[in-house]
Write an enzyme that holds these catalytic residues in place. Structure first.
Site, PDB file in Angstrom:
ATOM      1  N   MET A  30     -23.020  13.776 -29.352  1.00 44.70           N
ATOM      2  CA  MET A  30     -24.239  13.083 -29.789  1.00 44.70           C
ATOM      3  C   MET A  30     -25.292  14.111 -30.227  1.00 44.70           C
ATOM      4  O   MET A  30     -26.483  13.797 -30.293  1.00 44.70           O
ATOM      5  CB  MET A  30     -24.774  12.197 -28.666  1.00 44.70           C
ATOM      6  CG  MET A  30     -23.790  11.083 -28.317  1.00 44.70           C
ATOM      7  SD  MET A  30     -24.563   9.628 -27.640  1.00 44.70           S
ATOM      8  CE  MET A  30     -25.327  10.298 -26.188  1.00 44.70           C
ATOM      9  N   GLY A  36     -22.182  23.966 -23.559  1.00 43.48           N
ATOM     10  CA  GLY A  36     -21.137  23.056 -23.075  1.00 43.48           C
ATOM     11  C   GLY A  36     -20.338  22.501 -24.246  1.00 43.48           C
ATOM     12  O   GLY A  36     -19.107  22.548 -24.264  1.00 43.48           O
ATOM     13  N   HIS A  37     -21.054  22.002 -25.263  1.00 42.85           N
ATOM     14  CA  HIS A  37     -20.376  21.489 -26.458  1.00 42.85           C
ATOM     15  C   HIS A  37     -19.593  22.620 -27.136  1.00 42.85           C
ATOM     16  O   HIS A  37     -18.467  22.427 -27.591  1.00 42.85           O
ATOM     17  CB  HIS A  37     -21.390  20.934 -27.467  1.00 42.85           C
ATOM     18  CG  HIS A  37     -22.222  19.796 -26.965  1.00 42.85           C
ATOM     19  ND1 HIS A  37     -23.551  19.918 -26.645  1.00 42.85           N
ATOM     20  CD2 HIS A  37     -21.916  18.485 -26.720  1.00 42.85           C
ATOM     21  CE1 HIS A  37     -24.035  18.751 -26.251  1.00 42.85           C
ATOM     22  NE2 HIS A  37     -23.064  17.863 -26.279  1.00 42.85           N
ATOM     23  N   GLN A  61     -24.344   2.621 -26.894  1.00 43.44           N
ATOM     24  CA  GLN A  61     -24.056   3.050 -25.522  1.00 43.44           C
ATOM     25  C   GLN A  61     -25.319   3.339 -24.718  1.00 43.44           C
ATOM     26  O   GLN A  61     -25.261   3.800 -23.594  1.00 43.44           O
ATOM     27  CB  GLN A  61     -23.079   4.224 -25.492  1.00 43.44           C
ATOM     28  CG  GLN A  61     -23.608   5.538 -26.008  1.00 43.44           C
ATOM     29  CD  GLN A  61     -22.493   6.566 -26.101  1.00 43.44           C
ATOM     30  OE1 GLN A  61     -21.567   6.435 -26.889  1.00 43.44           O
ATOM     31  NE2 GLN A  61     -22.572   7.606 -25.284  1.00 43.44           N
ATOM     32  N   GLY A 148     -15.692  16.795 -22.125  1.00 45.94           N
ATOM     33  CA  GLY A 148     -16.144  17.559 -20.965  1.00 45.94           C
ATOM     34  C   GLY A 148     -15.921  16.801 -19.666  1.00 45.94           C
ATOM     35  O   GLY A 148     -16.117  15.585 -19.606  1.00 45.94           O
ATOM     36  N   ASP A 151     -18.827  14.577 -17.972  1.00 37.89           N
ATOM     37  CA  ASP A 151     -18.884  13.109 -17.999  1.00 37.89           C
ATOM     38  C   ASP A 151     -17.533  12.607 -17.483  1.00 37.89           C
ATOM     39  O   ASP A 151     -16.688  12.141 -18.253  1.00 37.89           O
ATOM     40  CB  ASP A 151     -19.155  12.638 -19.423  1.00 37.89           C
ATOM     41  CG  ASP A 151     -20.498  13.150 -19.929  1.00 37.89           C
ATOM     42  OD1 ASP A 151     -21.512  12.515 -19.632  1.00 37.89           O
ATOM     43  OD2 ASP A 151     -20.523  14.205 -20.589  1.00 37.89           O
ATOM     44  N   GLN A 154     -16.442   8.972 -18.080  1.00 35.48           N
ATOM     45  CA  GLN A 154     -16.152   8.780 -19.505  1.00 35.48           C
ATOM     46  C   GLN A 154     -14.760   9.315 -19.835  1.00 35.48           C
ATOM     47  O   GLN A 154     -13.972   8.660 -20.523  1.00 35.48           O
ATOM     48  CB  GLN A 154     -17.214   9.512 -20.329  1.00 35.48           C
ATOM     49  CG  GLN A 154     -16.879   9.651 -21.794  1.00 35.48           C
ATOM     50  CD  GLN A 154     -18.021  10.254 -22.589  1.00 35.48           C
ATOM     51  OE1 GLN A 154     -18.993   9.588 -22.883  1.00 35.48           O
ATOM     52  NE2 GLN A 154     -17.904  11.522 -22.932  1.00 35.48           N
TER      53      GLN A 154
HETATM   54  P1  AMP Z   1     -22.608  14.347 -25.515  1.00 29.93           P
HETATM   55  O1  AMP Z   1     -23.132  15.002 -26.753  1.00 29.93           O
HETATM   56  O2  AMP Z   1     -23.512  14.485 -24.344  1.00 29.93           O
HETATM   57  O3  AMP Z   1     -22.116  12.954 -25.770  1.00 29.93           O
HETATM   58  O4  AMP Z   1     -21.322  15.187 -25.108  1.00 29.93           O
HETATM   59  C1  AMP Z   1     -20.286  15.441 -26.013  1.00 29.93           C
HETATM   60  C2  AMP Z   1     -19.141  16.067 -25.254  1.00 29.93           C
HETATM   61  O5  AMP Z   1     -19.574  17.290 -24.660  1.00 29.93           O
HETATM   62  C3  AMP Z   1     -18.645  15.174 -24.094  1.00 29.93           C
HETATM   63  O6  AMP Z   1     -17.238  15.248 -24.027  1.00 29.93           O
HETATM   64  C4  AMP Z   1     -19.291  15.822 -22.894  1.00 29.93           C
HETATM   65  O7  AMP Z   1     -18.592  15.591 -21.683  1.00 29.93           O
HETATM   66  C5  AMP Z   1     -19.261  17.286 -23.288  1.00 29.93           C
HETATM   67  N1  AMP Z   1     -20.241  18.053 -22.511  1.00 29.93           N
HETATM   68  C6  AMP Z   1     -21.555  17.762 -22.343  1.00 29.93           C
HETATM   69  N2  AMP Z   1     -22.137  18.650 -21.503  1.00 29.93           N
HETATM   70  C7  AMP Z   1     -21.164  19.529 -21.138  1.00 29.93           C
HETATM   71  C8  AMP Z   1     -21.119  20.661 -20.266  1.00 29.93           C
HETATM   72  N3  AMP Z   1     -22.197  21.084 -19.602  1.00 29.93           N
HETATM   73  N4  AMP Z   1     -19.940  21.306 -20.117  1.00 29.93           N
HETATM   74  C9  AMP Z   1     -18.823  20.891 -20.780  1.00 29.93           C
HETATM   75  N5  AMP Z   1     -18.797  19.817 -21.607  1.00 29.93           N
HETATM   76  C10 AMP Z   1     -19.951  19.139 -21.778  1.00 29.93           C
END
Ligand code: AMP
Length: 280
Positions: A30, A36-37, A61, A148, A151, A154
Site C-alpha cells: 500500500m 520491511g517492504h 480494507q 511479511g 501481518d 493476513q
Molecule cells: P503494506 O504496505 O503495509 O500493505 O505491506 C505490504 C507488505 O509488506 C505486506 O506483505 C506486509 O506484511 C509487508 N511488511 C510490512 N511491514 C513489514 C516489516 N516490518 N517487515 C517485513 N514485511 C513487512
C-alpha cells in the site's frame, strides 16, 4: 523500472513475460515503503527473472474512513526506492481501475481465521484484502508472491485463499524487519507522537517477556502480565493479545496445545494502531 497504471497495460506486459518464459515475483503493497517492504523486493529480485510490485491503498480494507484518509502516501519516494532495489515494474492503479463500476467484493468464508483478532476489530477488512489480493494475483500471474510475517493473520488468510481458489502461486512469508530498538517497521509508525515512538519498543519487549514467562505462568496469566506492562506506559491500549495456533489461528489455553504457536498483538496509540507478533 517501468510504472504501469492500467490493468490492460499490466496484462500486456505479463503476457509478454510469460511468452519469454520469464519468472515473475510479486509484492503487493500500500506504499509508504520502508525497509520491511524492501526486504520482500530484495528476496523477489534474487529469486525471479522479473519483479513486479504494486502500490495501491485499497479503500475496501479500511473499516475507518479517517484511517484511510490519514494513510501516508509517498509515491515519488516509493518509486525511487523500488527502482533502487532492482524492481522491474511498479503497478500503481487508481481506485477506478481496481474497482470498476459494479465490481463486487469477494465474500469468502474464512471461518474462524477471518473472525478473530484483526477480523474482530476491523470488520470487513479481510473481505477487502482478499478481494484486492486475488484481483492482483489474477492480473500479475506470478510464480511467487512475497508477504511479511508482520501481518501474520493476513499471511495465513492469503495462504488459505490461494489454496481454496487454486492460484498457481507459491506464497512466501518473510520475517518482520524491525528498528534497532525492536519496533516493527510499519508505514503507520510516522503517525506516532514523539512520546509514543519513544515508548513503542515496549510492544516487542513485552512479547519477548511473554516467551520468557511461559515456563512459570499459564497462557492466561502471561497475557494479563504483558497487557499490564504495555498499558502501564499510559500511552497505549492493548486491543487484543492472543496466543494462537500458527496454522489455524485458533486461540490456545495451554502452552502445549499446539506445536507451532504465535503471539499476536494489536495496540492503539492516540492517532494510529500498531500490530506485531512473534513465534512462541
Ligand atoms: P503494506 O504496505 O503495509 O500493505 O505491506 C505490504 C507488505 O509488506 C505486506 O506483505 C506486509 O506484511 C509487508 N511488511 C510490512 N511491514 C513489514 C516489516 N516490518 N517487515 C517485513 N514485511 C513487512
Amino acid at each position: 523500472m517501468r510504472v504501469i497504471e492500467s490493468c490492460a497495460s499490466l496484462q500486456n506486459i505479463v503476457n509478454q513475460l510469460i511468452n519469454e518464459n520469464k519468472s515473475i515475483g510479486f509484492i503487493p503493497t500500500m506504499g509508504a515503503l520502508h525497509r520491511g517492504h524492501c526486504s520482500l523486493v530484495d528476496r523477489s529480485v534474487s529469486e525471479n527473472a522479473t519483479t513486479i510490485a504494486s502500490i495501491f491503498v485499497n479503500p475496501t480494507q479500511f473499516n475507518d474512513p479517517k484511517d484511510l484518509q490519514a494513510y501516508p502516501r509517498t509515491l515519488v519516494a516509493d518509486l525511487k526506492l523500488l527502482e533502487s532495489h532492482g524492481c522491474n515494474y511498479a503497478f500503481c492503479p487508481t481506485d477506478k481501475e481496481m474497482y470498476p463500476e459494479g465490481m463486487k467484493l469477494i465474500n469468502m468464508d474464512l471461518g474462524n481465521m477471518g473472525n478473530v483478532m484483526e477480523g474482530r476489530f476491523r470488520p470487513g477488512h479481510f473481505n477487502g484484502m482478499v478481494t484486492i489480493v486475488s484481483k492482483l494475483l489474477s492480473l500479475v500471474n506470478p510464480q511467487q508472491a512475497y508477504f511479511g510475517e508482520k501481518d501474520f493473520q493476513q499471511l495465513a488468510i492469503i495462504r488459505y485463499m490461494v489454496r481454496k481458489l487454486e492460484f498457481p502461486v507459491q506464497i512466501h512469508g518473510c520475517e518482520t524487519i524491525r528498528e534497532q530498538d525492536g519496533l516493527a517497521l510499519s508505514s503507520r509508525n510516522i503517525r506516532l507522537t514523539k512520546e509514543e515512538r519513544k515508548a513503542a519498543p515496549v510492544i516487542f519487549k513485552s512479547l519477548n517477556n511473554l516467551i520468557s514467562l511461559k515456563d512459570t505462568l499459564s497462557v492466561h496469566q502471561v497475557i494479563i502480565h504483558v497487557i499490564n506492562e504495555i498499558q502501564q506506559t499510559g500511552l497505549f491500549e492493548v486491543e487484543y493479545l492472543q496466543v494462537v495456533n500458527a496454522l489455524t489461528l485458533e486461540e490456545v489455553d495451554h502452552w502445549k496445545e499446539a506445536n507451532n504457536l504465535r503471539a499476536c498483538i494489536a495496540v492503539k496509540a492516540s492517532h494510529t494502531r500498531l500490530i506485531d507478533n512473534i513465534p512462541v
